[in-house]
Design a protein around this motif. Structure first.
Motif, PDB file in Angstrom:
ATOM      1  N   ILE A  91       0.852  -1.190   0.000  1.00  0.00           N
ATOM      2  CA  ILE A  91       0.000   0.000   0.000  1.00  0.00           C
ATOM      3  C   ILE A  91       0.889   1.242   0.000  1.00  0.00           C
ATOM      4  CG2 ILE A  91      -1.714   1.326   1.279  1.00  0.00           C
ATOM      5  CD1 ILE A  91      -2.775  -1.301   2.397  1.00  0.00           C
ATOM      6  N   ASP A  92       0.672   2.134  -0.970  1.00  0.00           N
ATOM      7  CA  ASP A  92       1.469   3.366  -1.092  1.00  0.00           C
ATOM      8  C   ASP A  92       0.518   4.527  -1.339  1.00  0.00           C
ATOM      9  OD1 ASP A  92       3.157   5.437  -1.570  1.00  0.00           O
ATOM     10  OD2 ASP A  92       4.074   4.596  -3.373  1.00  0.00           O
ATOM     11  N   LYS A  93       0.335   5.338  -0.331  1.00  0.00           N
ATOM     12  CA  LYS A  93      -0.504   6.525  -0.458  1.00  0.00           C
ATOM     13  C   LYS A  93       0.315   7.814  -0.323  1.00  0.00           C
ATOM     14  CE  LYS A  93      -4.672   4.290   1.397  1.00  0.00           C
ATOM     15  NZ  LYS A  93      -5.768   4.374   2.410  1.00  0.00           N
ATOM     16  N   GLU A 130       8.414   4.716  -1.349  1.00  0.00           N
ATOM     17  CA  GLU A 130       7.514   3.559  -1.289  1.00  0.00           C
ATOM     18  C   GLU A 130       7.567   2.770  -2.592  1.00  0.00           C
ATOM     19  OE1 GLU A 130       5.923   2.661   1.457  1.00  0.00           O
ATOM     20  OE2 GLU A 130       6.807   4.329   2.530  1.00  0.00           O
ATOM     21  N   ASN A 141       0.418   7.781  -7.345  1.00  0.00           N
ATOM     22  CA  ASN A 141       0.410   9.046  -6.601  1.00  0.00           C
ATOM     23  C   ASN A 141       1.135  10.121  -7.416  1.00  0.00           C
ATOM     24  OD1 ASN A 141      -0.774   7.945  -4.081  1.00  0.00           O
ATOM     25  ND2 ASN A 141       1.148   6.794  -3.999  1.00  0.00           N
TER      26      ASN A 141
END
Length: 244
Positions: free
Chosen positions: A40-42, A71, A114
């Protein structure tokens, strides 16, 4: 009795084996969950943009992006950088601008999608020479006095230089926008420069209507030597063949 004990031991071993199997399956499940969570990369990429000048320049401007992503990493496979708001992407981290440009939208994206967005304006490029709107002779008619040349000039970019005016083709420069001429002068070349050295040249000017020379009487004819009752006409000749 021995048979019963054997059955009981077998059943206990089976239960222990089943328990171990269950523990192993739970460990695999937890590992899979951890792996999913690790993917998970936010977090947006970290971006720094350099090269936009704070001071005036007459050179091109190069914007350079320095970016990182801790990330999922920058999306170099599809192009991580955009200088046109995401219309096109590439792995080129710099772009040259030859003129002032407003509304530059720079985007940087990572593998997870992102995107970091920065908007900036380039406003300090000045390659334009000053505008010379007029050069006035005062007076612009025949005169026995001096003639003053008055220059009107503006610069919409960095502004006029502290000594912006030259009346000798750029050999010398002065703060004043005017110069007094005491005698006729031809081929006057007026230049005006701004703070960056951009220079405009006005068309050549000649001053030819200054006349400070008194006419010379070379001859007087018509004067009679004897008395007369008639009118006498005197004719004067001078050397004033030119000038006013």
């Amino acid at each position: 009795e021995i048979y019963k004990k054997g059955i009981r031991i077998f059943e206990e071993n089976k239960e222990l084996k089943d328990l171990n199997t269950k523990i192993q399956e739970e460990e695999k499940t937890l590992a899979a969950i951890d792996m999913m969570q690790s993917k998970i990369d936010k977090i947006l990429p970290t971006v720094d943009i350099t090269g936009n000048p704070a001071d005036w320049t007459k050179n091109d401007v190069t914007l350079t992006i320095t970016a990182s992503d801790a990330e999922s990493g920058l999306n170099t496979a599809q192009g991580a950088y955009s200088f046109d708001g995401g219309t096109t992407w590439s792995n080129t981290t710099s772009k040259v601008y030859t003129k002032n440009t407003n509304g530059i939208i720079i985007k940087v994206r990572d593998v997870a999608g992102n995107i970091t967005t920065n908007t900036l304006n380039i406003t300090k490029i000045d390659k334009d020479a000053p505008t010379i709107s007029s050069v006035v002779k005062n007076p612009d008619t025949w005169t026995t006095g001096n003639v003053t040349l008055i220059v009107t000039a503006t610069d919409a970019g960095c502004g006029l230089h502290d000594t912006p005016y030259s009346f000798d083709g750029g050999k010398t420069w002065q703060k004043e926008a005017s110069k007094i001429y005491k005698e006729n002068t031809k081929n006057i070349v007026i230049k005006v420069k701004d703070k960056l050295g951009n220079t405009s040249t006005y068309s050549t000017i000649d001053i030819v209507r200054i006349d400070k020379t008194v006419p010379t009487i070379t001859n007087v004819e018509g004067n009679v030597e004897d008395w007369t009752t008639k009118n006498v006409t005197l004719t004067v000749s001078t050397n004033e063949n030119s000038g006013s």
